[in-house]
Enzyme design. Structure first.
Site, PDB file in Angstrom:
ATOM      1  N   LYS A 201       0.851  -1.189   0.000  1.00 53.23           N
ATOM      2  CA  LYS A 201       0.000   0.000   0.000  1.00 53.23           C
ATOM      3  C   LYS A 201       0.885   1.237   0.000  1.00 53.23           C
ATOM      4  O   LYS A 201       1.682   1.445   0.916  1.00 53.23           O
ATOM      5  CB  LYS A 201      -0.905  -0.005   1.219  1.00 53.23           C
ATOM      6  N   ARG A 211     -10.836   9.685   1.959  1.00 50.56           N
ATOM      7  CA  ARG A 211     -10.716  10.304   3.288  1.00 50.56           C
ATOM      8  C   ARG A 211     -11.897  11.244   3.537  1.00 50.56           C
ATOM      9  O   ARG A 211     -12.349  11.376   4.672  1.00 50.56           O
ATOM     10  CB  ARG A 211      -9.366  11.000   3.417  1.00 50.56           C
ATOM     11  N   LYS A 224       0.967  10.056   5.559  1.00 54.26           N
ATOM     12  CA  LYS A 224       1.133   8.674   6.019  1.00 54.26           C
ATOM     13  C   LYS A 224       2.439   8.053   5.508  1.00 54.26           C
ATOM     14  O   LYS A 224       2.575   6.844   5.446  1.00 54.26           O
ATOM     15  CB  LYS A 224      -0.090   7.847   5.593  1.00 54.26           C
ATOM     16  N   GLU A 240       7.527  -6.503   1.446  1.00 58.00           N
ATOM     17  CA  GLU A 240       6.301  -6.399   2.261  1.00 58.00           C
ATOM     18  C   GLU A 240       5.367  -7.574   1.985  1.00 58.00           C
ATOM     19  O   GLU A 240       4.801  -8.179   2.901  1.00 58.00           O
ATOM     20  CB  GLU A 240       5.540  -5.106   1.929  1.00 58.00           C
ATOM     21  N   LYS A 255      -2.118  -1.452  -3.898  1.00 62.83           N
ATOM     22  CA  LYS A 255      -2.985  -0.278  -3.832  1.00 62.83           C
ATOM     23  C   LYS A 255      -2.169   0.994  -3.884  1.00 62.83           C
ATOM     24  O   LYS A 255      -1.173   1.070  -3.156  1.00 62.83           O
ATOM     25  CB  LYS A 255      -3.754  -0.356  -2.516  1.00 62.83           C
ATOM     26  N   SER A 281     -10.176   5.592  -4.714  1.00 59.99           N
ATOM     27  CA  SER A 281     -11.117   6.693  -4.883  1.00 59.99           C
ATOM     28  C   SER A 281     -10.640   7.742  -5.884  1.00 59.99           C
ATOM     29  O   SER A 281     -11.426   8.216  -6.713  1.00 59.99           O
ATOM     30  CB  SER A 281     -11.386   7.336  -3.521  1.00 59.99           C
ATOM     31  N   TYR A 320     -15.091   0.967  -6.994  1.00 58.62           N
ATOM     32  CA  TYR A 320     -16.387   1.641  -6.821  1.00 58.62           C
ATOM     33  C   TYR A 320     -17.259   1.438  -8.061  1.00 58.62           C
ATOM     34  O   TYR A 320     -18.448   1.720  -8.034  1.00 58.62           O
ATOM     35  CB  TYR A 320     -16.172   3.132  -6.533  1.00 58.62           C
TER      36      TYR A 320
HETATM   37  C1  PBG Z   1      -7.279   3.557   5.331  1.00 58.26           C
HETATM   38  C2  PBG Z   1      -7.658   3.256   3.957  1.00 58.26           C
HETATM   39  C3  PBG Z   1      -7.478   4.145   2.892  1.00 58.26           C
HETATM   40  C4  PBG Z   1      -8.071   3.543   1.790  1.00 58.26           C
HETATM   41  C5  PBG Z   1      -8.563   2.285   2.172  1.00 58.26           C
HETATM   42  N1  PBG Z   1      -8.294   2.124   3.525  1.00 58.26           N
HETATM   43  C6  PBG Z   1      -6.914   5.524   2.834  1.00 58.26           C
HETATM   44  C7  PBG Z   1      -5.660   5.854   3.479  1.00 58.26           C
HETATM   45  O1  PBG Z   1      -4.740   5.039   3.608  1.00 58.26           O
HETATM   46  O2  PBG Z   1      -5.562   7.008   3.884  1.00 58.26           O
HETATM   47  C8  PBG Z   1      -8.138   4.197   0.434  1.00 58.26           C
HETATM   48  C9  PBG Z   1      -9.192   3.748  -0.482  1.00 58.26           C
HETATM   49  C10 PBG Z   1      -9.511   4.695  -1.573  1.00 58.26           C
HETATM   50  O3  PBG Z   1      -8.868   5.752  -1.764  1.00 58.26           O
HETATM   51  O4  PBG Z   1     -10.465   4.386  -2.304  1.00 58.26           O
HETATM   52  N2  PBG Z   1      -6.658   2.678   6.103  1.00 58.26           N
END
Ligand code: PBG
Length: 331
Positions: A201, A211, A224, A240, A255, A281, A320
């Site tokens: 990730k 968010r 992050k 990882e 991701k 997203s 989505y």
């Molecule tokens: C948080 C989480 C995130 C997403 C899924 N779980 C965002 C982040 O790490 O800030 C993102 C999913 C998306 O953007 O559609 N643990």
């Protein structure tokens, strides 16, 4: 010896539609899709997410209709994200292990209504529950502390398993969390609960609308990057993934999706577990913005991107667009 006649040998098979279908190497089906859904408190409540046109947060009663829709369309799994009421967010994230939190209520309601007709996946990370929007707990200096966070994540995972989640999906990127959660699940009598780890990730600019949807964006201090992967790295992503598999992940996720197809392919070639991608997203919102700007046709743009994940080696895709694509695939 190569033949002397001029050749359209590569194009010949593309001349007709039947032939293109005959030679198609990868297919997308509704069974490849996992639908992320946002949940809110209340009754009969639908709140559109402004930065994700066409996506809403649903109260549990209306969420059930969406899940029914997914079952009808042949989508095998949904994944749930709560927008926790403000007064239930805290520095300790304790709402994450409240058996009556929004996620658990949604899981129980889905199970009660639909039994095992659809898989229910739950995210493990503290960001929907912390007052600061980080996925982990902060130490005194404001640093996201790995080991104290692990205990909280295990409690969160067991809480979700107890409510009936089928797949636990740790998205927090703490070191050691998959092993700790696996052990917690075994000890808690949940040996059959799967773990789909968000193994690779990235610290991505594509998560903004998500968010907003869970209400962590405005409160997030800093970023992050101290726990999510650097977009410049690929070897580290494979390390990882290897660790998460060793610790007990049943499947792994990369991701965001499209900018990381190389990681998906590398993971697929190297490891013997199913690899999933999350079309996040920001990827969704950019397609929608492009469609609104007249850049292309939604169906064509979406289906091209989704088949790219299959071509790269994905077992499935969190998107989505799941119901949109499933409807197209149903013809
Ligand atoms: C948080 C989480 C995130 C997403 C899924 N779980 C965002 C982040 O790490 O800030 C993102 C999913 C998306 O953007 O559609 N643990």
């Amino acid at each position: 010896m190569s033949p002397s006649f001029p050749s359209t040998r590569l194009r010949r098979t593309r001349t007709h539609g039947w032939s293109r279908r005959l030679h198609r190497e990868n297919v997308l089906t509704p069974a490849d899709l996992i639908w992320p859904l946002f949940v809110i408190d209340g009754d009969a409540a639908q709140q559109p997410v402004a930065s994700l046109p066409g996506v809403s947060r649903w109260s549990v009663d209306l969420l059930l209709d969406r899940v029914g829709e997914a079952i009808e369309l042949g989508i095998p799994c949904v994944t749930l994200f709560p927008n926790t009421p403000d007064d239930r967010r805290s520095d300790s994230a304790q709402e994450a292990w409240n058996p009556d939190n929004l996620t658990c209520r949604a899981v129980r309601a889905i199970r009660e209504r639909y039994g095992d007709a659809i898989g229910i996946m739950c995210d493990v990370a503290l960001d929907p529950y912390t007052s600061h929007g980080h996925d982990g707990l902060l130490d005194d200096s404001g640093y996201v502390a790995n080991d104290t966070t692990l205990d909280a994540l295990v409690r969160q995972a067991i809480n979700q398993a107890e409510a009936g989640a089928d797949i636990i999906a740790p998205s927090d990127m703490m070191d050691g969390r998959v092993g700790a959660i696996r052990q917690g699940l075994e000890q808690g009598g949940h040996a059959n609960v799967q773990i789909m780890s968000y193994a690779a990730k990235y610290a991505s600019a594509f998560y903004g609308p998500f968010r907003d949807a869970v209400g962590s964006g405005d409160r997030l201090k800093g970023d992050k990057r101290t726990y999510q992967l650097d977009p410049a790295n690929s070897d580290e992503a494979l390390r990882e993934i290897a660790l998460d598999i060793t610790e007990g992940a049943d499947s792994v996720m990369v991701k965001p999706g499209l900018a990381y197809l190389d990681i998906i392919r590398a993971a697929r070639d190297r490891f013997d577990v199913p690899v999933f991608a999350y079309q996040v997203s920001g990827e969704y919102a950019l397609i929608e913005a492009g469609v609104a700007a007249g850049i292309g046709d939604r169906e064509a743009l979406v289906m091209e991107k989704l088949i790219a994940f299959k071509r790269a080696g994905c077992a499935g895709i969190l998107t989505y667009y799941a119901p949109f694509a499933a409807r197209i695939l149903a013809g």
